[in-house]
Design an enzyme around this catalytic site. Sequence first.
Site, PDB file in Angstrom:
ATOM      1  N   ASP A 136      -2.546 -18.207   0.616  1.00  0.00           N
ATOM      2  CA  ASP A 136      -3.481 -19.122  -0.462  1.00  0.00           C
ATOM      3  C   ASP A 136      -4.093 -20.072   0.527  1.00  0.00           C
ATOM      4  OD1 ASP A 136      -1.098 -20.331  -0.274  1.00  0.00           O
ATOM      5  OD2 ASP A 136      -0.979 -20.628  -2.345  1.00  0.00           O
TER       6      ASP A 136
ATOM      7  N   ASP B 276      -6.212  -7.195   4.113  1.00  0.00           N
ATOM      8  CA  ASP B 276      -7.379  -6.326   3.489  1.00  0.00           C
ATOM      9  C   ASP B 276      -8.401  -7.627   2.938  1.00  0.00           C
ATOM     10  OD1 ASP B 276      -8.841  -4.388   2.249  1.00  0.00           O
ATOM     11  OD2 ASP B 276      -7.946  -4.817   0.325  1.00  0.00           O
TER      12      ASP B 276
ATOM     13  N   TYR C   1       0.664  -1.225   0.160  1.00  0.00           N
ATOM     14  CA  TYR C   1      -0.097   0.193   0.101  1.00  0.00           C
ATOM     15  C   TYR C   1       0.891   1.316  -0.058  1.00  0.00           C
ATOM     16  CZ  TYR C   1      -4.600  -1.904   0.816  1.00  0.00           C
ATOM     17  OH  TYR C   1      -5.738  -2.561   0.585  1.00  0.00           O
TER      18      TYR C   1
ATOM     19  N   ASP D 245     -12.217  -9.330   4.289  1.00  0.00           N
ATOM     20  CA  ASP D 245     -13.475  -9.371   3.489  1.00  0.00           C
ATOM     21  C   ASP D 245     -14.076 -10.796   3.750  1.00  0.00           C
ATOM     22  OD1 ASP D 245     -13.395  -6.750   3.180  1.00  0.00           O
ATOM     23  OD2 ASP D 245     -13.991  -6.641   1.124  1.00  0.00           O
TER      24      ASP D 245
ATOM     25  N   LYS E 106       3.549 -15.179   2.314  1.00  0.00           N
ATOM     26  CA  LYS E 106       3.819 -16.274   1.199  1.00  0.00           C
ATOM     27  C   LYS E 106       5.177 -16.255   1.155  1.00  0.00           C
ATOM     28  CE  LYS E 106       2.548 -18.012  -2.915  1.00  0.00           C
ATOM     29  NZ  LYS E 106       1.682 -19.144  -2.755  1.00  0.00           N
TER      30      LYS E 106
HETATM   31  C1  IPM Z   1     -10.250  -1.147   4.037  1.00  0.00           C
HETATM   32  C2  IPM Z   1     -10.611  -0.607   2.812  1.00  0.00           C
HETATM   33  C3  IPM Z   1      -9.424   0.113   2.339  1.00  0.00           C
HETATM   34  C4  IPM Z   1      -8.130  -0.541   2.299  1.00  0.00           C
HETATM   35  C5  IPM Z   1      -9.486   0.953   1.041  1.00  0.00           C
HETATM   36  C6  IPM Z   1     -10.773   1.968   0.946  1.00  0.00           C
HETATM   37  C7  IPM Z   1      -8.474   2.166   0.861  1.00  0.00           C
HETATM   38  O1  IPM Z   1     -10.839  -1.467   1.715  1.00  0.00           O
HETATM   39  O2  IPM Z   1     -10.355  -0.542   4.969  1.00  0.00           O
HETATM   40  O3  IPM Z   1     -10.281  -2.393   4.108  1.00  0.00           O
HETATM   41  O4  IPM Z   1      -8.072  -1.101   1.277  1.00  0.00           O
HETATM   42  O5  IPM Z   1      -7.503  -0.551   3.367  1.00  0.00           O
HETATM   43 MN    MN Z   2     -10.776  -3.490   2.467  1.00  0.00          MN
END
Ligand code: IPM
Ligand code: MN
Length: 351
Positions: A221, A245, A142, A249, A189
């Site tokens: 993975d 990240d 990032y 999710d 990884k």
């Molecule tokens: C999160 C989001 C952010 C990230 C984006 C919006 C930059 O997806 O907080 O997980 O990738 O960190």
């Molecule tokens: Mn995110």
Amino acid sequence: MKLNIALLAGDGIGPEVIDQAVKVCDAIAKKYDHEISWKPALTGAAAIDAVGEPYPDETHEICASADAVLFGAIGHPRFDNDPSAKVRPEQGLLKMRQKLGLFANVRPTFTFPSLIDKSPLKRDRIEGTDLIILRELTGGIYFGERGRKDDGNTAFDTMTYQRFEIERLARKGFDMAMKRSKKLCCVDKANVLESSRLWRETVQGLEKEYPEVEVSYEFIDAVAMRLIQWPKGYDVIITANLFGDILTDEASVIAGSMGLMPSSSVGSKVSLYEPIHGSYPQAAGKDIANPLATVLSAAMLFEDLELVTEAEEIRRVVNKSLAEGYVTEDLADGGKSYKTSEVGDWLASNI
Ligand code: IPM
Ligand code: MN
């Protein structure tokens, strides 16, 4: 207690969910005799529109001098489909994480008894899941060197980690593991990436300081698969920025809805609390977004300030609303649902 909280509503559904968290916090303050002074500030697309940049200095001053930051969401579709946009709302979030030194993102994953059947995963696999993904937040790909060459025909992003960045995150992981089931999993990884090999080396070097913690090392993975196959196999996971990240999710599927998962971002100074969902622009302004992730983020805020009874009270009313079906349409299964603002009012009045 007197609390000074920076309030960053941001974009999309951000302002609507933040409003509900404020109602809940104010009700808590009244009941437990605290005094909250809210300090609203601009971020994201809203800040770009107002002052031309997504994390203005004034906002930073407000955050840096607050006891905590409560944050909604950032992002606007008008920037997503424009690869040439010079300023993007997301840059504000990254700048904020960096300037506030928020190097560790704490993302818990747990299930709610009344929602187990909402998850697409089988009950026996997920019931009782209770894990924390600790994501590194101010380094890695990032923030590494990036750019274009060959007349724009080649693009690169680099994943760079320094030992101290890995070590401070890993120490938080070990400390958390000590307070929980003493299991820590480092996800990387290392079979391919040099930066991952530095992660392993660094974490292995810390093992002797925490002899009671059982440490495992797994590849990203494989974890992507095992996390939803058998989430109960994990307790505290530490991982790099991009890996975290993606995994967080994925982990939200276990709880049945992204609208439920809170998070905190911590460093050496002020901490920030935000839902893990995004700005959900399709729902903005409709009063339909689920405010519970933001409300539960406020619970994490109280807990970190050692106001544990207050945090538990918030979790109690959230569970009550779920059990009694006082929920927004995403959780209503076609049955009766309530507006975002109605859920907020209900939660506040049940405190
Ligand atoms: C999160 C989001 C952010 C990230 C984006 C919006 C930059 O997806 O907080 O997980 O990738 O960190
Ligand atoms: Mn995110």
